[in-house]
Design a protein around this motif. Structure first.
Motif, short mmCIF file in Angstrom:
data_model
loop_
_atom_site.label_atom_id
_atom_site.label_comp_id
_atom_site.label_asym_id
_atom_site.label_seq_id
_atom_site.Cartn_x
_atom_site.Cartn_y
_atom_site.Cartn_z
N HIS A 96 0.82 -1.22 0.00
CA HIS A 96 0.00 0.00 0.00
C HIS A 96 0.85 1.27 0.00
CE1 HIS A 96 0.99 -0.15 4.26
NE2 HIS A 96 0.41 1.02 4.44
N LEU A 97 2.17 1.11 0.17
CA LEU A 97 3.06 2.28 0.06
C LEU A 97 3.57 2.34 -1.37
CD1 LEU A 97 4.98 2.01 3.46
CD2 LEU A 97 2.86 3.26 2.93
N LYS A 98 3.19 3.38 -2.09
CA LYS A 98 3.43 3.43 -3.54
C LYS A 98 4.72 4.13 -3.91
CE LYS A 98 -0.64 1.60 -4.29
NZ LYS A 98 -0.67 0.14 -4.39
N LYS A 99 5.17 5.01 -3.03
CA LYS A 99 6.39 5.76 -3.35
C LYS A 99 7.22 5.95 -2.09
CE LYS A 99 4.65 8.60 -7.15
NZ LYS A 99 4.40 9.96 -7.62
N ALA A 100 8.54 5.86 -2.27
CA ALA A 100 9.45 6.17 -1.17
C ALA A 100 10.36 7.32 -1.60
CB ALA A 100 10.28 4.94 -0.82
N PHE A 101 10.62 8.20 -0.67
CA PHE A 101 11.49 9.35 -0.92
C PHE A 101 12.64 9.29 0.08
CE2 PHE A 101 7.24 10.27 -2.20
CZ PHE A 101 7.36 10.93 -3.42
N ILE A 102 13.81 8.99 -0.43
CA ILE A 102 14.97 8.81 0.46
C ILE A 102 15.97 9.94 0.19
CG2 ILE A 102 16.76 7.22 1.25
CD1 ILE A 102 13.86 6.08 1.40
N THR A 103 16.36 10.60 1.25
CA THR A 103 17.39 11.63 1.15
C THR A 103 18.57 11.18 2.00
OG1 THR A 103 15.64 13.26 1.04
CG2 THR A 103 17.84 14.11 1.39
N VAL A 104 19.75 11.23 1.42
CA VAL A 104 20.96 10.85 2.16
C VAL A 104 21.95 12.00 2.06
CG1 VAL A 104 22.89 9.23 2.34
CG2 VAL A 104 20.64 8.40 1.63
N GLU A 105 22.43 12.41 3.22
CA GLU A 105 23.51 13.40 3.26
C GLU A 105 24.73 12.66 3.80
OE1 GLU A 105 23.04 17.73 4.85
OE2 GLU A 105 23.60 16.45 6.52
N VAL A 143 11.54 6.32 -5.29
CA VAL A 143 11.26 5.00 -5.88
C VAL A 143 9.74 4.89 -6.02
CG1 VAL A 143 11.54 2.51 -5.68
CG2 VAL A 143 13.32 4.01 -4.81
N ASP A 144 9.30 4.70 -7.26
CA ASP A 144 7.88 4.76 -7.60
C ASP A 144 7.39 3.36 -7.99
OD1 ASP A 144 5.39 5.25 -8.61
OD2 ASP A 144 6.02 6.83 -9.99
N ALA A 145 6.51 2.81 -7.16
CA ALA A 145 5.99 1.46 -7.42
C ALA A 145 4.69 1.50 -8.20
CB ALA A 145 5.78 0.72 -6.09
N SER A 146 4.21 2.70 -8.50
CA SER A 146 2.91 2.78 -9.19
C SER A 146 3.09 2.70 -10.70
CB SER A 146 2.19 4.08 -8.81
OG SER A 146 2.93 5.18 -9.26
N ALA A 147 4.32 2.49 -11.14
CA ALA A 147 4.62 2.54 -12.58
C ALA A 147 4.23 1.26 -13.31
CB ALA A 147 6.09 2.84 -12.78
N GLY A 148 4.09 0.14 -12.61
CA GLY A 148 3.78 -1.12 -13.29
C GLY A 148 3.88 -2.27 -12.31
#
Ligand SMILES: O=c1[nH]c(=O)c2[nH]c(=O)[nH]c2[nH]1
Length: 325
Positions: A96-105, A143-148
């Protein structure tokens, strides 16, 4: 109340997850230190609109997953790869989580050089490091899981920030627009100093969706020629783009911060086929020659300007994005 408003955007996760990872290769130790932000979007609206927490993977769990991937990922030493692995894990583990946004410094740690005697090159120490400046490497991954059904699409923007530079000649600022507000004098020789913030965006990449939810696809190395110049090659790219930036800064006979910035961006696009846009943010950190006329000393004509006052503020701020056609 419900007719007046709706939830138009929702994203949540953990911010400022700090991690130092040691990777031991026998006695030779490698380290990375990251500040990580891991956020998610998806079918989470009811947690806001209906107080239904059943869809909420707790931010505490997201923090635990960040440490789990830092512990288990074979890619942890390269921030782009680590971020891709973490983002892929989140969206493949939780449907149910469709997108993740990861920021790394990434914070800097350099090996301490140990002298080997007269005429010998110093050797890098195997497990002792020092912080050689405030500059950071940055990575933002979506990372987008809604693409396919079988694939994920990842958008990667990397960069560096707080790289402080100065040059004492080879910079002018002349022929700018003049009117009743202009007090600045034209100079054909001045100090140029800036704190470089750079981001560069890669063409989107496709990742097979891991069926097991464990991100095992990341155990296969993304290596060789296919990886060259892509986010999988993050370390080499970061070094190359940093070099281009520093070289253009040093070598350009700068007509303005704007003109030098554009040359930096053009060279990055020309030499890196997978990079689509380059954005710089360059504060013009002013150093002003101290006026000593009152004691009969010339310190203001360019050839005699030797004592400068570093101005904390204000600074100019020159930004631009250079994109591939
Ligand atoms: O390189 C510069 N660009 C400007 O736009 C500007 N404006 C200014 O006052 N000094 C400078 N220098």
């Amino acid at each position: 109340m419900s007719e007046l408003s709706y939830l138009s955007h929702a994203r949540y996760g953990k911010d400022k997850v700090r991690v130092l990872r040691v990777v031991r290769d026998g006695a030779w130790h490698n380290i990375v230190e990251y500040n990580v932000t891991a956020l998610v979007e998806g079918d989470i609206d009811v947690s806001y609109t209906k107080a239904d927490n059943s869809v909420v993977v707790a931010t505490d769990s997201i923090k635990n997953i960040t440490y789990y991937i830092a512990k288990t990922s074979p890619h942890v030493l390269v921030p782009e790869r680590f971020a891709l692995h973490l983002g892929t894990h989140l969206v493949s583990k939780y449907a149910h989580l469709k997108k993740a946004f990861i920021t790394v410094e990434q914070l800097r740690w350099q090996r301490i050089p140990i002298s080997q005697g007269p005429g010998q090159t110093p050797k890098e120490h195997s497990h002792a490091f020092y912080r050689d400046g405030d500059e950071k490497r940055t990575v933002e991954v979506e990372v987008d899981a809604s693409a396919g059904k079988d694939k994920l699409v990842a958008r990667v923007t990397s960069g560096l920030k707080d790289l402080l530079v100065i040059k004492t000649t080879g910079s002018a600022f002349e022929s700018f627009f003049r009117d009743e507000y202009t007090t600045l004098v034209e100079v054909n020789d001045r100090i140029f100093s800036t704190s470089i913030d750079l981001t560069y965006t890669f063409a989107p990449i496709s990742i097979p969706k891991p069926a097991d939810g464990e991100g095992k696809v990341f155990e296969a190395p993304f290596a060789g020629d296919a990886a060259k110049g892509t986010p999988w090659d993050g370390d080499a790219l970061a070094a190359a783009l940093r070099n281009i930036t520093l070289e253009v800064f040093a070598l350009d006979e700068s007509a303005s911060v704007q003109a030098t910035l554009y040359k930096m961006g053009q060279r990055i696009i020309a030499e890196n086929q997978h990079i689509t846009t380059v954005t710089y943010s360059l504060p013009n950190k002013h150093y002003v020659p101290v006026d000593m006329k009152y004691i009969g000393v010339d310190n203001t004509t360019p050839k005699n300007a030797e004592v400068f006052l570093p101005l904390a503020h204000p600074s100019g701020l020159i930004t631009a994005t250079v994109s591939r056609k």
